[in-house]
Design a protein around this motif. Sequence first.
Motif, PDB file in Angstrom:
ATOM      1  N   LEU A  63     -11.397 -35.130 -15.914  1.00 22.49           N
ATOM      2  CA  LEU A  63     -12.116 -35.841 -16.967  1.00 22.49           C
ATOM      3  C   LEU A  63     -11.793 -37.323 -16.855  1.00 22.49           C
ATOM      4  CD1 LEU A  63     -11.264 -33.411 -19.878  1.00 22.49           C
ATOM      5  CD2 LEU A  63     -13.552 -33.819 -18.957  1.00 22.49           C
ATOM      6  N   VAL A  64     -12.757 -38.157 -17.206  1.00 23.70           N
ATOM      7  CA  VAL A  64     -12.540 -39.602 -17.212  1.00 23.70           C
ATOM      8  C   VAL A  64     -13.024 -40.182 -18.530  1.00 23.70           C
ATOM      9  CG1 VAL A  64     -12.676 -39.891 -14.693  1.00 23.70           C
ATOM     10  CG2 VAL A  64     -14.766 -40.047 -16.071  1.00 23.70           C
ATOM     11  N   ALA A  65     -12.416 -41.290 -18.913  1.00 23.42           N
ATOM     12  CA  ALA A  65     -12.930 -42.125 -19.998  1.00 23.42           C
ATOM     13  C   ALA A  65     -13.388 -43.415 -19.323  1.00 23.42           C
ATOM     14  CB  ALA A  65     -11.864 -42.409 -21.038  1.00 23.42           C
ATOM     15  N   VAL A  66     -14.613 -43.788 -19.605  1.00 24.52           N
ATOM     16  CA  VAL A  66     -15.211 -44.963 -18.971  1.00 24.52           C
ATOM     17  C   VAL A  66     -15.520 -46.001 -20.046  1.00 24.52           C
ATOM     18  CG1 VAL A  66     -17.157 -45.765 -17.566  1.00 24.52           C
ATOM     19  CG2 VAL A  66     -16.176 -43.491 -17.160  1.00 24.52           C
ATOM     20  N   HIS A  67     -15.190 -47.252 -19.725  1.00 21.86           N
ATOM     21  CA  HIS A  67     -15.453 -48.376 -20.626  1.00 21.86           C
ATOM     22  C   HIS A  67     -16.039 -49.511 -19.787  1.00 21.86           C
ATOM     23  CE1 HIS A  67     -14.848 -51.167 -23.929  1.00 21.86           C
ATOM     24  NE2 HIS A  67     -14.226 -51.985 -23.106  1.00 21.86           N
ATOM     25  N   ASP A  68     -17.227 -49.944 -20.144  1.00 16.72           N
ATOM     26  CA  ASP A  68     -17.914 -51.009 -19.393  1.00 16.72           C
ATOM     27  C   ASP A  68     -17.973 -50.712 -17.889  1.00 16.72           C
ATOM     28  OD1 ASP A  68     -18.411 -52.451 -21.699  1.00 16.72           O
ATOM     29  OD2 ASP A  68     -16.624 -53.715 -21.479  1.00 16.72           O
ATOM     30  N   GLY A  69     -18.234 -49.441 -17.560  1.00 13.35           N
ATOM     31  CA  GLY A  69     -18.382 -49.050 -16.165  1.00 13.35           C
ATOM     32  C   GLY A  69     -17.088 -48.821 -15.413  1.00 13.35           C
ATOM     33  N   GLU A  70     -15.946 -48.985 -16.068  1.00 17.00           N
ATOM     34  CA  GLU A  70     -14.644 -48.829 -15.417  1.00 17.00           C
ATOM     35  C   GLU A  70     -13.949 -47.573 -15.940  1.00 17.00           C
ATOM     36  OE1 GLU A  70     -10.279 -51.044 -15.103  1.00 17.00           O
ATOM     37  OE2 GLU A  70     -11.772 -51.807 -16.503  1.00 17.00           O
ATOM     38  N   VAL A  71     -13.351 -46.796 -15.022  1.00 15.00           N
ATOM     39  CA  VAL A  71     -12.531 -45.649 -15.411  1.00 15.00           C
ATOM     40  C   VAL A  71     -11.224 -46.192 -15.980  1.00 15.00           C
ATOM     41  CG1 VAL A  71     -11.284 -43.597 -14.618  1.00 15.00           C
ATOM     42  CG2 VAL A  71     -13.559 -44.108 -13.688  1.00 15.00           C
ATOM     43  N   ALA A  73      -9.198 -44.074 -18.168  1.00 15.14           N
ATOM     44  CA  ALA A  73      -8.307 -42.957 -18.493  1.00 15.14           C
ATOM     45  C   ALA A  73      -8.751 -41.728 -17.715  1.00 15.14           C
ATOM     46  CB  ALA A  73      -8.321 -42.668 -19.993  1.00 15.14           C
ATOM     47  N   THR A  74      -7.777 -40.872 -17.413  1.00 13.57           N
ATOM     48  CA  THR A  74      -8.059 -39.631 -16.688  1.00 13.57           C
ATOM     49  C   THR A  74      -7.225 -38.494 -17.265  1.00 13.57           C
ATOM     50  OG1 THR A  74      -6.296 -40.035 -15.064  1.00 13.57           O
ATOM     51  CG2 THR A  74      -8.521 -40.787 -14.474  1.00 13.57           C
ATOM     52  N   THR A  75      -7.697 -37.289 -17.049  1.00 14.59           N
ATOM     53  CA  THR A  75      -6.921 -36.073 -17.290  1.00 14.59           C
ATOM     54  C   THR A  75      -7.465 -35.013 -16.345  1.00 14.59           C
ATOM     55  OG1 THR A  75      -6.427 -36.550 -19.593  1.00 14.59           O
ATOM     56  CG2 THR A  75      -6.368 -34.241 -18.952  1.00 14.59           C
ATOM     57  N   GLY A  76      -6.556 -34.336 -15.645  1.00 23.37           N
ATOM     58  CA  GLY A  76      -6.960 -33.287 -14.729  1.00 23.37           C
ATOM     59  C   GLY A  76      -6.456 -31.926 -15.169  1.00 23.37           C
ATOM     60  N   VAL A  77      -7.165 -30.895 -14.717  1.00 23.46           N
ATOM     61  CA  VAL A  77      -6.735 -29.504 -14.870  1.00 23.46           C
ATOM     62  C   VAL A  77      -6.747 -28.908 -13.469  1.00 23.46           C
ATOM     63  CG1 VAL A  77      -7.239 -27.226 -15.839  1.00 23.46           C
ATOM     64  CG2 VAL A  77      -7.796 -29.292 -17.157  1.00 23.46           C
ATOM     65  N   ARG A  78      -5.606 -28.325 -13.089  1.00 26.00           N
ATOM     66  CA  ARG A  78      -5.495 -27.641 -11.800  1.00 26.00           C
ATOM     67  C   ARG A  78      -4.821 -26.298 -12.008  1.00 26.00           C
ATOM     68  NH1 ARG A  78      -2.501 -32.349  -9.175  1.00 26.00           N
ATOM     69  NH2 ARG A  78      -0.791 -30.870  -9.307  1.00 26.00           N
ATOM     70  N   SER A  79      -5.179 -25.330 -11.176  1.00 22.89           N
ATOM     71  CA  SER A  79      -4.469 -24.055 -11.158  1.00 22.89           C
ATOM     72  C   SER A  79      -3.072 -24.307 -10.629  1.00 22.89           C
ATOM     73  CB  SER A  79      -5.156 -23.064 -10.221  1.00 22.89           C
ATOM     74  OG  SER A  79      -6.444 -22.780 -10.664  1.00 22.89           O
ATOM     75  N   GLY A  80      -2.095 -23.725 -11.290  1.00 22.56           N
ATOM     76  CA  GLY A  80      -0.743 -23.822 -10.762  1.00 22.56           C
ATOM     77  C   GLY A  80       0.249 -24.305 -11.786  1.00 22.56           C
ATOM     78  N   GLY A  81       1.439 -23.796 -11.658  1.00 21.55           N
ATOM     79  CA  GLY A  81       2.519 -24.220 -12.529  1.00 21.55           C
ATOM     80  C   GLY A  81       3.553 -24.992 -11.744  1.00 21.55           C
ATOM     81  N   PRO A  82       4.739 -25.111 -12.311  1.00 18.35           N
ATOM     82  CA  PRO A  82       5.809 -25.820 -11.623  1.00 18.35           C
ATOM     83  C   PRO A  82       6.257 -25.038 -10.387  1.00 18.35           C
ATOM     84  CG  PRO A  82       6.623 -24.750 -13.597  1.00 18.35           C
ATOM     85  CD  PRO A  82       5.139 -24.575 -13.603  1.00 18.35           C
ATOM     86  N   TYR A 107      -3.520 -40.180 -17.789  1.00 11.88           N
ATOM     87  CA  TYR A 107      -3.187 -41.595 -17.694  1.00 11.88           C
ATOM     88  C   TYR A 107      -4.230 -42.425 -18.439  1.00 11.88           C
ATOM     89  CZ  TYR A 107      -0.524 -39.887 -13.616  1.00 11.88           C
ATOM     90  OH  TYR A 107       0.311 -39.203 -12.778  1.00 11.88           O
ATOM     91  N   VAL A 108      -3.756 -43.415 -19.178  1.00 10.72           N
ATOM     92  CA  VAL A 108      -4.627 -44.364 -19.877  1.00 10.72           C
ATOM     93  C   VAL A 108      -4.116 -45.758 -19.553  1.00 10.72           C
ATOM     94  CG1 VAL A 108      -5.519 -45.144 -22.115  1.00 10.72           C
ATOM     95  CG2 VAL A 108      -5.023 -42.711 -21.758  1.00 10.72           C
ATOM     96  N   ARG A 109      -5.002 -46.621 -19.110  1.00 12.61           N
ATOM     97  CA  ARG A 109      -4.596 -48.005 -18.853  1.00 12.61           C
ATOM     98  C   ARG A 109      -3.967 -48.578 -20.128  1.00 12.61           C
ATOM     99  NH1 ARG A 109      -5.384 -49.820 -14.059  1.00 12.61           N
ATOM    100  NH2 ARG A 109      -7.140 -49.116 -12.804  1.00 12.61           N
TER     101      ARG A 109
END
Length: 184
Positions: A63-71, A73-82, A107-109
């Motif tokens: 997922l991304v958050a976009v502001h004025d065409g720029e990414v 913030a991000t958040t990812g989901v992946r299969s897998g644990g530690p 991550y968020v700028r």
Amino acid sequence: MTDAPDNPSYTVRPASPADVEGARRLMLDTFYREFDYGYVPAWHRDVVDITATYLDNPRHLLLVAVHDGEVVATTGVRSGGPVHPPHPRWLAERYPPVTTAQLVRVYVRPEHRRHGLARKLVRQACAFAATTPGYDSIYLHTNVNVEGAEAFWRSVAKEVFDARATGEHGAGVATVHFEIPMPH
């Protein structure tokens, strides 16, 4: 998946191929500027191939958050644990790779924080995990040395293991492991 709650100038949505370079830039900036250890191939393989990791795998999401065409913030989901090692064996066994949705790259700028972006991204990532067949838990770990990280995660997740005393990632990295209840 639309605008962030506090500011309609942010759009939160699944990443598209056009977002890959902006997302990678944000992730690398975070590694170098926030974490102070830079790119570590063993920990950050997904950043090299965002498309294959997140966009081409139906059980994964960026997922991304976009502001004025720029990414911004991000958040990812992946299969897998530690993975053991460096994490304790009991923790790896608690979160098996096939049935665990791991939240990553939240991550968020810095200049875009305090607008509800991380909370909205995490909520949408958890909703994705809940509707993706095969996931039965949502896991994450974070470096609580990053300003605001520990308080944020404690507001949305339950601590499973505080690894600060173990030094599992080496000096200077303060890792705490969390679980978020699976939404219904």
